[in-house]
Motif scaffolding. Structure first.
Motif, PDB file in Angstrom:
ATOM      1  N   LEU A 137       0.716  -1.170   0.095  1.00 25.73           N
ATOM      2  CA  LEU A 137      -0.058   0.031   0.076  1.00 25.73           C
ATOM      3  C   LEU A 137       0.925   1.308  -0.101  1.00 25.73           C
ATOM      4  N   LEU A 138       1.992   1.154   0.939  1.00 26.73           N
ATOM      5  CA  LEU A 138       2.715   2.447   0.957  1.00 26.73           C
ATOM      6  C   LEU A 138       3.278   2.877  -0.605  1.00 26.73           C
ATOM      7  N   ILE A 139       3.939   1.989  -1.100  1.00 30.77           N
ATOM      8  CA  ILE A 139       4.566   1.873  -2.431  1.00 30.77           C
ATOM      9  C   ILE A 139       3.594   2.452  -3.435  1.00 30.77           C
ATOM     10  N   THR A 140       2.757   1.679  -3.678  1.00 28.48           N
ATOM     11  CA  THR A 140       1.554   1.811  -5.002  1.00 28.48           C
ATOM     12  C   THR A 140       0.810   3.052  -4.648  1.00 28.48           C
ATOM     13  N   CYS A 141       0.248   3.248  -3.551  1.00 29.97           N
ATOM     14  CA  CYS A 141      -0.652   4.499  -3.177  1.00 29.97           C
ATOM     15  C   CYS A 141       0.109   5.825  -2.822  1.00 29.97           C
ATOM     16  N   GLY A 142       1.160   5.614  -2.227  1.00 25.93           N
ATOM     17  CA  GLY A 142       2.223   6.578  -2.107  1.00 25.93           C
ATOM     18  C   GLY A 142       2.714   7.233  -3.148  1.00 25.93           C
ATOM     19  N   LEU A 143       2.755   6.692  -4.313  1.00 25.78           N
ATOM     20  CA  LEU A 143       3.341   7.050  -5.776  1.00 25.78           C
ATOM     21  C   LEU A 143       2.004   7.024  -6.609  1.00 25.78           C
ATOM     22  N   VAL A 144       1.019   7.183  -6.296  1.00 30.69           N
ATOM     23  CA  VAL A 144      -0.272   7.045  -7.156  1.00 30.69           C
ATOM     24  C   VAL A 144      -0.265   8.354  -8.013  1.00 30.69           C
ATOM     25  N   ILE A 145       0.684   9.250  -7.963  1.00 29.62           N
ATOM     26  CA  ILE A 145       0.585  10.361  -9.086  1.00 29.62           C
ATOM     27  C   ILE A 145       0.485   9.824 -10.505  1.00 29.62           C
ATOM     28  N   PHE A 146       1.374   8.847 -10.680  1.00 26.41           N
ATOM     29  CA  PHE A 146       1.647   8.285 -12.076  1.00 26.41           C
ATOM     30  C   PHE A 146       0.442   7.612 -12.586  1.00 26.41           C
ATOM     31  N   SER A 147      -0.231   7.152 -11.899  1.00 27.69           N
ATOM     32  CA  SER A 147      -1.437   6.231 -12.261  1.00 27.69           C
ATOM     33  C   SER A 147      -2.653   7.404 -12.358  1.00 27.69           C
ATOM     34  N   PHE A 148      -2.533   8.296 -11.646  1.00 26.04           N
ATOM     35  CA  PHE A 148      -3.587   9.242 -11.863  1.00 26.04           C
ATOM     36  C   PHE A 148      -3.348   9.995 -13.299  1.00 26.04           C
ATOM     37  N   LEU A 149      -2.195  10.509 -13.265  1.00 22.50           N
ATOM     38  CA  LEU A 149      -2.015  11.134 -14.749  1.00 22.50           C
ATOM     39  C   LEU A 149      -2.355  10.519 -15.938  1.00 22.50           C
ATOM     40  N   ALA A 171       1.411  -0.197 -23.622  1.00 25.26           N
ATOM     41  CA  ALA A 171       2.149  -1.589 -23.924  1.00 25.26           C
ATOM     42  C   ALA A 171       3.737  -1.505 -23.568  1.00 25.26           C
ATOM     43  N   ILE A 172       4.154  -0.498 -23.947  1.00 20.88           N
ATOM     44  CA  ILE A 172       5.658  -0.321 -23.398  1.00 20.88           C
ATOM     45  C   ILE A 172       5.786  -0.342 -21.888  1.00 20.88           C
ATOM     46  N   GLY A 173       4.926   0.153 -21.099  1.00 18.11           N
ATOM     47  CA  GLY A 173       4.721  -0.040 -19.598  1.00 18.11           C
ATOM     48  C   GLY A 173       4.617  -1.586 -19.252  1.00 18.11           C
ATOM     49  N   LEU A 174       3.674  -2.191 -19.867  1.00 17.33           N
ATOM     50  CA  LEU A 174       3.367  -3.606 -19.675  1.00 17.33           C
ATOM     51  C   LEU A 174       4.689  -4.439 -19.837  1.00 17.33           C
ATOM     52  N   VAL A 175       5.530  -4.173 -20.867  1.00 21.41           N
ATOM     53  CA  VAL A 175       6.743  -4.918 -21.165  1.00 21.41           C
ATOM     54  C   VAL A 175       7.653  -4.744 -20.273  1.00 21.41           C
ATOM     55  N   LEU A 176       7.747  -3.502 -19.709  1.00 22.22           N
ATOM     56  CA  LEU A 176       8.844  -3.110 -18.806  1.00 22.22           C
ATOM     57  C   LEU A 176       8.224  -3.914 -17.157  1.00 22.22           C
ATOM     58  N   ASN A 177       6.953  -3.961 -17.062  1.00 19.79           N
ATOM     59  CA  ASN A 177       6.449  -4.473 -15.809  1.00 19.79           C
ATOM     60  C   ASN A 177       7.012  -5.854 -15.837  1.00 19.79           C
ATOM     61  N   ALA A 208       5.264   4.900 -13.950  1.00 18.46           N
ATOM     62  CA  ALA A 208       6.287   6.428 -14.061  1.00 18.46           C
ATOM     63  C   ALA A 208       6.756   6.569 -15.757  1.00 18.46           C
ATOM     64  N   VAL A 209       7.332   5.144 -16.184  1.00 11.91           N
ATOM     65  CA  VAL A 209       7.569   5.410 -17.642  1.00 11.91           C
ATOM     66  C   VAL A 209       6.497   5.545 -18.730  1.00 11.91           C
ATOM     67  N   VAL A 210       5.256   5.340 -18.272  1.00 13.70           N
ATOM     68  CA  VAL A 210       4.019   5.435 -19.194  1.00 13.70           C
ATOM     69  C   VAL A 210       3.866   7.006 -18.985  1.00 13.70           C
ATOM     70  N   LEU A 214       3.670   9.760 -22.085  1.00 15.46           N
ATOM     71  CA  LEU A 214       2.341  10.498 -22.537  1.00 15.46           C
ATOM     72  C   LEU A 214       2.749  11.873 -22.438  1.00 15.46           C
ATOM     73  N   PHE A 215       3.467  12.334 -21.538  1.00 17.08           N
ATOM     74  CA  PHE A 215       3.854  13.747 -21.405  1.00 17.08           C
ATOM     75  C   PHE A 215       4.617  14.086 -22.646  1.00 17.08           C
ATOM     76  N   ILE A 216       5.645  13.404 -23.432  1.00 18.52           N
ATOM     77  CA  ILE A 216       6.155  13.475 -24.400  1.00 18.52           C
ATOM     78  C   ILE A 216       5.319  13.477 -25.741  1.00 18.52           C
TER      79      ILE A 216
END
Length: 459
Positions: A137-149, A171-177, A208-210, A214-216
């Motif tokens: 919970l601490l890791i995923t929800c503490g850095l939830v900003i990437f999921s939101f964006l 898709a690139i994010g999935l491969v990395l995961n 974060a990579v995704v 998307l920002f680029i």
């Protein structure tokens, strides 16, 4: 390849399909993120699955806040582009991104400060499961900003008729995961075995990579984002309109998560293994509802743009086509879950005592898939027109009824009674919401109704 699909003219099915297929593929990829975690975590044991399942409920809850910004902006960006007004579309995109950052920060602080108490809500039995769930919970929800964006960017790009960009990034994010999961969960060489924490870190890094991709892509866009100045003050009226449209859907999503948590607590009475079954089963079942949600996003955009362009006949044609597509998909997944439940479930958890529970879950929930698809179709049309209240009323009311129904049926049928409560309420949601849509369609102004007045150009 054309990035932006023209939804205002030409054959409807090819246009909807061109927009929907990348979105559905992105939804399946998002599901694959979770399934990848489940596959590798399942190799550790059902206790680890239960830990990830309990903590994952709060990531699910966070989606409601992301939806608040995503839904409102997707509707208004789509309607603005239907009117060929890119400046106003950019106001809504800008406002949604600012809201997303703010909501992510608030949610992260709550999870960091009260994480242990949140996990204790589920009354898990094993101290190790509780500790692992808290860490996840601490890791995923503490850095939830990437999921939101990621969700908000996806909504904006979809409203623009560009689903290909988000598909490629996801898709690139999935491969990395996929690459990071076994390395961080089990360790390799100098990399230590992080177990549950490794799954969380892999997911956050991929997200974060995704976000970066998307920002680029947004920086290279020529339709909406050239007019979005992220560090400027957002348009107040745009924020208000986003909140007005997104609020019912956000409340629906968050209450759905809360209700699911209550049911998960009820399920915990059958042991941590039952929680693991529910977590894995729901991830398998998501092949249906995440695909339906992806197609629904395309129908939402199609409806919003044609609403802005004042083309009600095309909206109605799109609905008829979408019903055939969505119901066909629901029936296919029903057959899949009814005919091959053991084969599918064993791929994730191979513990003999849990397999019968998993088979029962998939067969019972498999019966509801077409009705779930019917609900998504009707909700997407309502939302695209800017009528976000009816889907929320139906979903909140009937999803809440799962709690007393699950308690009652579990007294009669045991754990399977909980699964039947989920299926019966899915039947009801699909039928009631579609019936409401048919009634509203008889009103002459329903499909013709113009969107609410757009904001002025003044900040």
């Amino acid at each position: 390849m054309q990035k932006h699909i023209d939804l205002l003219k030409g054959p409807i099915l090819p246009s909807l399909g061109a927009l929907a297929i990348p979105i559905m593929a992105s939804s399946l990829i998002q599901m694959a993120y979770n399934l990848t975690d489940m596959i590798w975590i399942g190799r550790i044991g059902s206790d680890a699955v239960a830990a990830v399942g309990a903590a994952g409920m709060f990531m699910w809850l966070s989606n409601g806040l992301a939806t608040l910004a995503k839904m409102g902006s997707q509707i208004k960006v789509g309607q603005s582009l239907g009117r060929d007004d890119r400046i106003k579309a950019s106001h809504y995109a800008h406002g949604a991104l600012i809201l997303g950052v703010f909501f992510a920060f608030v949610f992260a602080m709550i999870c960091i400060c009260f994480g242990k108490s949140l996990i204790l809500f589920f009354q898990l039995n094993s101290p190790q499961v509780i500790a692992d769930a808290h860490l996840y919970l601490l890791i995923t929800c503490g850095l939830v900003i990437f999921s939101f964006l990621n969700q908000i960017y996806t909504g904006i790009f979809t409203a623009m008729g560009n689903s290909r960009t988000t598909f490629i990034a996801t898709a690139i994010g999935l491969v990395l995961n996929i690459l990071l999961d076994p390395l961080l969960i089990f360790g390799f060489g100098a990399i230590p075995s992080l177990r549950v924490a490794g799954a969380a870190i892999a997911t956050v890094l991929a997200q974060a990579v995704v976000t970066l991709l998307l920002f680029i892509a947004a920086r290279q866009d020529e339709v909406v984002f050239p007019f979005v100045h992220f560090f400027s003050i957002p348009n107040r009226k745009a924020i208000i309109e986003i909140l007005r449209l997104g609020f019912p859907t956000a409340i629906q999503s968050m209450l759905f998560s809360c209700i699911s948590m209550v049911i998960a607590r009820l399920i915990a009475g059958w042991g941590d293994g039952a929680i693991a079954v529910q977590k894995v089963g729901s991830q398998i079942e998501s092949i249906s509802w995440m695909s339906a949600e992806g197609y629904g996003a395309a129908l939402n955009t199609f409806t919003a743009q044609n609403c802005g362009a004042q083309n009600p006949k095309r909206i109605e044609q799109g609905l008829k086509i979408s019903l055939k597509v969505m119901l066909g998909w629901g029936l296919f997944t029903t057959l899949l879950l009814l005919l091959f439940p053991g084969v599918i479930f064993r791929f994730f958890i191979n513990e003999a005592d849990l397999l019968p529970l998993g088979v029962d879950y998939l067969r019972i929930l498999g019966l509801s898939q077409a009705f779930m698809c019917l609900e998504y179709t009707a909700a997407s049309l309502f939302n695209g027109l800017g009528h976000t209240l009816p889907p929320s009323i139906v979903s909140i009311t009937l999803t809440a009824s799962r709690i007393p129904l699950a308690f009652l049926l579990s007294q009669l049928l045991g754990l399977n009674g909980v699964w039947w409560a989920l299926t019966i309420t899915s039947y009801a949601k699909g039928l009631v919401l579609y019936g409401w849509l048919l009634k509203k369609k008889k009103e002459p102004s329903f499909l013709y109704k113009a969107p609410a007045p757009l904001i002025s150009d003044q900040q």
